[in-house]
Design an enzyme around this catalytic site. Structure first.
Site, PDB file in Angstrom:
ATOM      1  N   SER A   1      -5.201  -3.111  -3.792  1.00 29.52           N
ATOM      2  CA  SER A   1      -5.603  -1.976  -2.961  1.00 29.52           C
ATOM      3  C   SER A   1      -6.658  -1.095  -3.615  1.00 29.52           C
ATOM      4  CB  SER A   1      -4.387  -1.132  -2.584  1.00 29.52           C
ATOM      5  OG  SER A   1      -3.643  -0.768  -3.730  1.00 29.52           O
TER       6      SER A   1
ATOM      7  N   HIS B   1      -3.940   5.444  -6.498  1.00 36.96           N
ATOM      8  CA  HIS B   1      -5.131   5.310  -5.666  1.00 36.96           C
ATOM      9  C   HIS B   1      -6.006   6.563  -5.783  1.00 36.96           C
ATOM     10  CE1 HIS B   1      -2.117   2.586  -3.766  1.00 36.96           C
ATOM     11  NE2 HIS B   1      -3.157   1.764  -3.848  1.00 36.96           N
TER      12      HIS B   1
ATOM     13  N   ASP C   1       1.170   9.919  -5.273  1.00 33.57           N
ATOM     14  CA  ASP C   1       0.347   8.736  -5.507  1.00 33.57           C
ATOM     15  C   ASP C   1      -0.708   9.098  -6.543  1.00 33.57           C
ATOM     16  OD1 ASP C   1      -1.356   6.594  -5.537  1.00 33.57           O
ATOM     17  OD2 ASP C   1      -1.658   6.491  -3.368  1.00 33.57           O
TER      18      ASP C   1
END
Length: 387
Positions: A129, A367, A364
């Site tokens: 990702s 990312h 998170d």
């Protein structure tokens, strides 16, 4: 003064100058390594593997009010996971930093130039990702220059594509977090460390390939992407993860050597994208008011940055040295390690983990927000492609 005495003085000065240079080099290495207490890392090499006269990947972050290049609301492809402004991030200074290499200037990304130079070509990101993060950033950067062109979007699994039809340019993302294949056998997910044929058939024909892998090799439990590993004809419940990763990356390297025609295709490898869950890595030994990236609003100062080199990149470096095909390493690790402020934290579309109710437990910090840091990755990518 006699000629012999002059020669002696010149020799003495030369020796003194060399000693000063050696001393300075030692101090630089010592500065980068003195705070490295993480047993999962080894010291980052001082010299870049790509031997560029311009040290693109060494420098500092500079506040620049002309950034960001685009607004999240103006880009049609940002996933909720990366859309921090849409999901309530209250600050915006993290958007206003420009990467300044130590000894050169980066050209500003120009989407129109990018499309003109890439006309008729396909750029494909392959990996996890973090590759999707960069894929969407490149689309947004390009789209911001030509918002009225005809486009086509195909979102599917494992391959997604975005086409700028007027220029016949395709930007694609292929999800392969381990690079090698995962097959379903008798209801079990088998990670085939020595087989890449199923994934690789989608990559054939791309003009530019950007690969990445790393984060998923350490996942365990419910986040693990496989049930058993296959290597050498045997199945394993588990093994040393870096050994497994090296086997898989070697499989990828063999595929590149056998299948890539470098006169037609350029191959890149994105270095390891760091996380920011441990404030000891950026506090410089001082107070650590936060428990992770939540609430961080500015980059790490270079003066307290310890400089670490992930084992995942050691694996990649080992394989690249064995290969005959030249692969350019886009070394974003160090400059990204400085950006503890640039993660989604709790400001993403992921509501399943209760991020906003437990900001210190479930943010998170892996990312990156868009707009944000991956735009700099693509500015560097753009620079290497065309300059």
């Amino acid at each position: 003064m006699s000629s012999s005495k002059s020669n002696i003085i010149i020799i003495q000065l030369t020796i003194s100058l060399n000693l000063m240079i050696l001393s300075s080099s030692y101090m630089l290495v010592h500065h980068l390594n003195k705070n490295n207490h993480n047993h999962n890392h080894h010291s980052r090499p001082i010299l870049q593997a790509n031997n560029s006269q311009c040290s693109l990947f060494m420098g500092s972050w500079v506040h620049d009010d002309s950034y960001p290049v685009y607004e999240s609301s103006a880009c049609p492809v940002i996933d909720p996971d990366f859309n921090c402004q849409m999901y309530g991030r209250p600050d915006s200074d993290y958007l206003k930093y420009r990467w300044q290499p130590a000894n050169c200037e980066l050209p500003r990304f120009n989407g129109l130039v990018f499309l003109e130079k890439m006309k008729g070509k396909t750029i494909m990101f392959v990996g996890d990702s973090l590759g999707r993060n960069q894929f969407e950033s490149l689309i947004c950067l390009t789209w911001s220059s030509v918002p009225r062109v005809n486009t086509q979007v195909i979102r599917s699994y494992p391959l997604s594509t975005f086409k700028f039809l007027d220029y016949d340019v395709t930007i694609a993302y292929y999800k392969a977090q381990y690079l090698v294949d995962i097959d379903s056998v008798s209801g079990r997910r088998v990670l085939k460390l020595e087989d890449i044929s199923e994934n690789a058939r989608f990559w054939t024909g791309a003009d530019v390939l950007m690969f990445n892998t790393g984060h998923w090799w350490s996942h365990t439990g419910v986040t693990q992407g496989w049930d058993v590993m296959e290597s050498g004809g045997s199945l394993y419940q588990d093994m040393d993860r870096m050994v497994a990763m090296q086997t898989a990356v070697r499989t990828w390297g063999r595929w590149v050597d056998r299948n890539i025609d470098t006169s037609k295709t350029r191959v890149f490898f994105q270095s390891f994208s760091p996380t920011h869950y441990n404030p000891e890595e950026w506090s410089g030994g001082g107070a650590t008011p936060s428990k992770n990236c939540y609430g961080e609003k500015s980059p790490v100062s270079a003066s307290v940055f310890s400089g670490v080199f992930p084992n995942e990149m050691k694996v990649v470096d080992t394989v690249l040295k064995e290969m005959k095909t030249p692969v350019y390493v886009l070394d974003i690790t160090t400059l990204s390690e400085m950006r503890k402020d640039a993660h989604p934290s709790i400001y993403s579309g992921d509501t399943s983990t209760g991020q906003k109710s437990n900001p210190h437990d479930t943010p998170d910090c892996t990312h990156w927000c868009l707009p944000g840091l991956p735009d700099t990755w693509n500015q560097l990518f753009y620079t290497v492609l065309f300059y």
